[in-house]
Design a protein around this motif. Structure first.
Motif, short mmCIF file in Angstrom:
data_model
loop_
_atom_site.label_atom_id
_atom_site.label_comp_id
_atom_site.label_asym_id
_atom_site.label_seq_id
_atom_site.Cartn_x
_atom_site.Cartn_y
_atom_site.Cartn_z
N LYS A 35 0.85 -1.18 0.00
CA LYS A 35 0.00 0.00 0.00
C LYS A 35 0.89 1.24 0.00
CE LYS A 35 -3.88 2.23 2.12
NZ LYS A 35 -4.99 2.13 3.04
N LEU A 36 0.71 2.09 -1.03
CA LEU A 36 1.45 3.35 -1.11
C LEU A 36 0.50 4.49 -0.81
CD1 LEU A 36 3.48 2.97 -4.42
CD2 LEU A 36 4.39 3.06 -2.12
N ASP A 37 0.92 5.41 0.02
CA ASP A 37 0.13 6.60 0.30
C ASP A 37 0.53 7.68 -0.69
OD1 ASP A 37 -1.30 8.72 1.28
OD2 ASP A 37 -0.23 8.84 3.18
N TRP A 38 -0.31 7.91 -1.70
CA TRP A 38 -0.03 8.88 -2.76
C TRP A 38 -0.53 10.28 -2.44
CZ3 TRP A 38 2.59 7.91 -7.30
CH2 TRP A 38 2.89 6.58 -7.55
N SER A 39 -1.13 10.48 -1.27
CA SER A 39 -1.77 11.76 -0.97
C SER A 39 -0.79 12.94 -0.98
CB SER A 39 -2.50 11.69 0.37
OG SER A 39 -1.58 11.42 1.42
N SER A 40 0.46 12.71 -0.64
CA SER A 40 1.42 13.82 -0.60
C SER A 40 2.15 14.03 -1.92
CB SER A 40 2.44 13.58 0.52
OG SER A 40 3.19 12.42 0.24
N TYR A 41 1.93 13.15 -2.90
CA TYR A 41 2.60 13.26 -4.20
C TYR A 41 1.80 14.18 -5.11
CZ TYR A 41 5.09 8.92 -2.93
OH TYR A 41 5.84 7.95 -2.33
N PRO A 42 2.45 15.10 -5.81
CA PRO A 42 1.72 15.93 -6.78
C PRO A 42 1.30 15.09 -7.99
CG PRO A 42 4.07 16.44 -6.84
CD PRO A 42 3.87 15.45 -5.74
N LYS A 43 0.32 15.60 -8.73
CA LYS A 43 -0.12 14.94 -9.95
C LYS A 43 1.05 14.83 -10.91
CE LYS A 43 -4.83 16.60 -9.67
NZ LYS A 43 -5.88 17.41 -10.32
N GLY A 44 1.08 13.75 -11.67
CA GLY A 44 2.15 13.58 -12.64
C GLY A 44 2.45 12.13 -12.92
N LEU A 45 3.49 11.90 -13.66
CA LEU A 45 3.92 10.56 -14.06
C LEU A 45 5.03 10.08 -13.13
CD1 LEU A 45 3.53 8.43 -16.30
CD2 LEU A 45 5.40 9.55 -17.54
N TYR A 46 4.93 8.83 -12.71
CA TYR A 46 5.91 8.23 -11.81
C TYR A 46 6.36 6.89 -12.37
CZ TYR A 46 4.42 11.73 -8.49
OH TYR A 46 4.15 12.92 -7.88
N LYS A 47 7.57 6.50 -12.01
CA LYS A 47 8.10 5.19 -12.39
C LYS A 47 8.19 4.34 -11.14
CE LYS A 47 12.24 2.87 -14.04
NZ LYS A 47 13.65 3.05 -14.37
N LEU A 48 7.57 3.17 -11.17
CA LEU A 48 7.68 2.20 -10.08
C LEU A 48 8.61 1.10 -10.53
CD1 LEU A 48 5.03 3.68 -9.33
CD2 LEU A 48 4.24 1.52 -8.43
N SER A 49 9.56 0.77 -9.71
CA SER A 49 10.52 -0.28 -10.03
C SER A 49 10.45 -1.34 -8.94
CB SER A 49 11.93 0.32 -10.09
OG SER A 49 12.88 -0.69 -10.30
N ILE A 50 10.29 -2.60 -9.37
CA ILE A 50 10.26 -3.72 -8.43
C ILE A 50 11.50 -4.55 -8.68
CG2 ILE A 50 9.03 -5.78 -7.70
CD1 ILE A 50 6.45 -4.39 -8.64
N GLU A 51 12.30 -4.72 -7.63
CA GLU A 51 13.55 -5.48 -7.73
C GLU A 51 13.48 -6.70 -6.81
OE1 GLU A 51 17.05 -2.99 -7.13
OE2 GLU A 51 15.74 -1.26 -7.50
N THR A 52 13.82 -7.85 -7.36
CA THR A 52 13.91 -9.09 -6.58
C THR A 52 15.19 -9.81 -6.96
OG1 THR A 52 12.79 -10.51 -8.18
CG2 THR A 52 11.38 -9.31 -6.64
N ALA A 53 15.42 -10.93 -6.34
CA ALA A 53 16.58 -11.75 -6.69
C ALA A 53 16.47 -12.28 -8.12
CB ALA A 53 16.72 -12.90 -5.71
N LYS A 54 15.24 -12.33 -8.65
CA LYS A 54 15.00 -12.84 -10.00
C LYS A 54 15.14 -11.78 -11.08
CE LYS A 54 11.95 -16.49 -8.43
NZ LYS A 54 10.61 -17.07 -8.53
N GLY A 55 15.24 -10.51 -10.69
CA GLY A 55 15.37 -9.45 -11.69
C GLY A 55 14.62 -8.19 -11.31
N GLN A 56 14.44 -7.31 -12.29
CA GLN A 56 13.82 -6.02 -12.07
C GLN A 56 12.74 -5.78 -13.12
OE1 GLN A 56 16.58 -2.77 -12.32
NE2 GLN A 56 15.08 -1.26 -11.74
#
Length: 64
Positions: A35-56
């Motif tokens: 769960k991410l709390d986006w309430s403090s982030y301004p409107k716009g485009l964001y990049k989410l990156s998920i990294e694990t031992a298997k890759g990104q």
């Protein structure tokens, strides 16, 4: 924002960057749901990156 993830991702990291590439948030993934709390982030485009031992994997998210 809730992000449902496969169980195999548990133990990885979720990182959020703005369009300029600045680090906004970094979370350790302990379960199959994050769960991410986006309430403090301004409107716009964001990049989410998920990294694990298997890759990104990266995703783009638009906050309106």
């Amino acid at each position: 924002m809730n992000i449902d993830l496969p169980e195999s991702i548990s133990g990885g990291n979720l990182t959020v960057f703005d369009t300029a590439g600045r680090l906004i948030s970094r979370l350790r993934i302990h379960t199959d749901s994050v769960k991410l709390d986006w309430s403090s982030y301004p409107k716009g485009l964001y990049k989410l990156s998920i990294e694990t031992a298997k890759g990104q994997k990266a995703f783009k998210v638009l906050k309106e």
